[in-house]
Design a protein around this motif. Structure first.
Motif, short mmCIF file in Angstrom:
data_model
loop_
_atom_site.label_atom_id
_atom_site.label_comp_id
_atom_site.label_asym_id
_atom_site.label_seq_id
_atom_site.Cartn_x
_atom_site.Cartn_y
_atom_site.Cartn_z
N ARG A 189 1.24 -1.27 -0.07
CA ARG A 189 0.18 0.40 -0.38
C ARG A 189 0.79 1.01 0.17
O ARG A 189 0.77 1.65 -0.80
N VAL A 216 1.99 1.81 -3.76
CA VAL A 216 0.78 2.31 -4.10
C VAL A 216 1.71 3.56 -3.73
O VAL A 216 0.14 4.20 -5.14
N ARG A 217 0.67 4.43 -2.65
CA ARG A 217 0.94 5.55 -2.80
C ARG A 217 1.89 6.62 -3.39
O ARG A 217 1.31 7.24 -3.95
N ASP A 247 -5.70 9.67 0.65
CA ASP A 247 -4.33 9.34 0.38
C ASP A 247 -3.42 10.58 0.34
O ASP A 247 -2.10 10.39 1.21
N LEU A 278 -6.83 4.76 -7.34
CA LEU A 278 -6.34 3.77 -7.92
C LEU A 278 -6.62 2.79 -6.92
O LEU A 278 -5.68 2.44 -5.63
N VAL A 318 -6.71 5.00 -2.54
CA VAL A 318 -5.03 4.18 -2.94
C VAL A 318 -6.45 3.15 -2.24
O VAL A 318 -6.48 3.05 -1.27
N ALA A 335 1.54 6.67 -6.69
CA ALA A 335 -0.21 7.53 -7.00
C ALA A 335 0.30 9.11 -6.83
O ALA A 335 0.45 10.23 -8.22
#
Length: 182
Positions: free
Chosen positions: A39, A42-43, A70, A107, A86, A46
């Motif tokens: 996670r 992925v942040r 996020d 996302l 996210v 993004a």
């Protein structure tokens, strides 16, 4: 005793050929004790995908505050210009965000993306300012291998595909449009 957030520092070099945006950003991100490396990465992705030249896109308290996304971009008056989520957020949260922000971006990642999207798609029909993108679960798991407390990431974006690389390796992630700028 409560667990504390773990601090990660990243130098992110963005080459977004789709938007003709090129820049480097030094960011500090707090990883909530319940947050996974997947996670967190992925942040960071993004951020690289939606950072603007004015650099107003910032990480928020995220999991620590249910009223914040996020990432967000606030104008000089404090109005929310961009709200970035996210994961697989609840449709009520997204509808509320659409009412508060000029643009909302999701996302989504994980094995349950298609199930989540089929459950919320119709409920989000009136949210004109919503974009939703999906990442492949295998690719985001591979992205986890690039995580480190101090990272230097290069993110090259071309044709809705992000190539993320660092000294530990590289990962190619395809962005699948679920809704919005498809």
């Amino acid at each position: 005793m409560a667990l504390r957030a773990t601090i990660y520092k990243a130098e992110i070099h963005v080459a977004d050929n789709d938007r003709a945006y090129y820049g480097s950003h030094a960011v500090t991100v707090a990883r909530h004790p319940s947050e996974t490396d997947e996670r967190l990465m992925v942040r960071l992705l993004a951020y690289a995908l939606w950072v603007e030249a004015d650099e107003r896109l910032v990480f928020t308290r995220g999991l620590s505050d249910t009223d914040e996304p996020d990432l967000w971009n606030l104008d000089l008056t404090g109005a929310i210009q961009q709200w970035v989520e996210v994961g697989l957020p609840d449709e009520r949260r997204l509808l509320k965000a659409c009412g508060r922000s000029g643009r909302v971006i999701v996302l989504a990642y994980g094995r349950g993306v298609d199930i989540w999207w089929s459950g919320v798609r119709d409920k989000l029909g009136r949210a004109a300012n919503l974009q939703a993108w999906a990442l492949d679960a295998e690719a985001t798991r591979a992205l986890t291998a690039l995580a480190g407390r101090n990272m230097s990431l290069s993110v090259n974006v071309t044709d809705r595909s992000a190539w993320v690389s660092c000294e530990h390796g590289d990962v190619n992630l395809d962005l699948r449009c679920l809704r919005g700028e498809g």
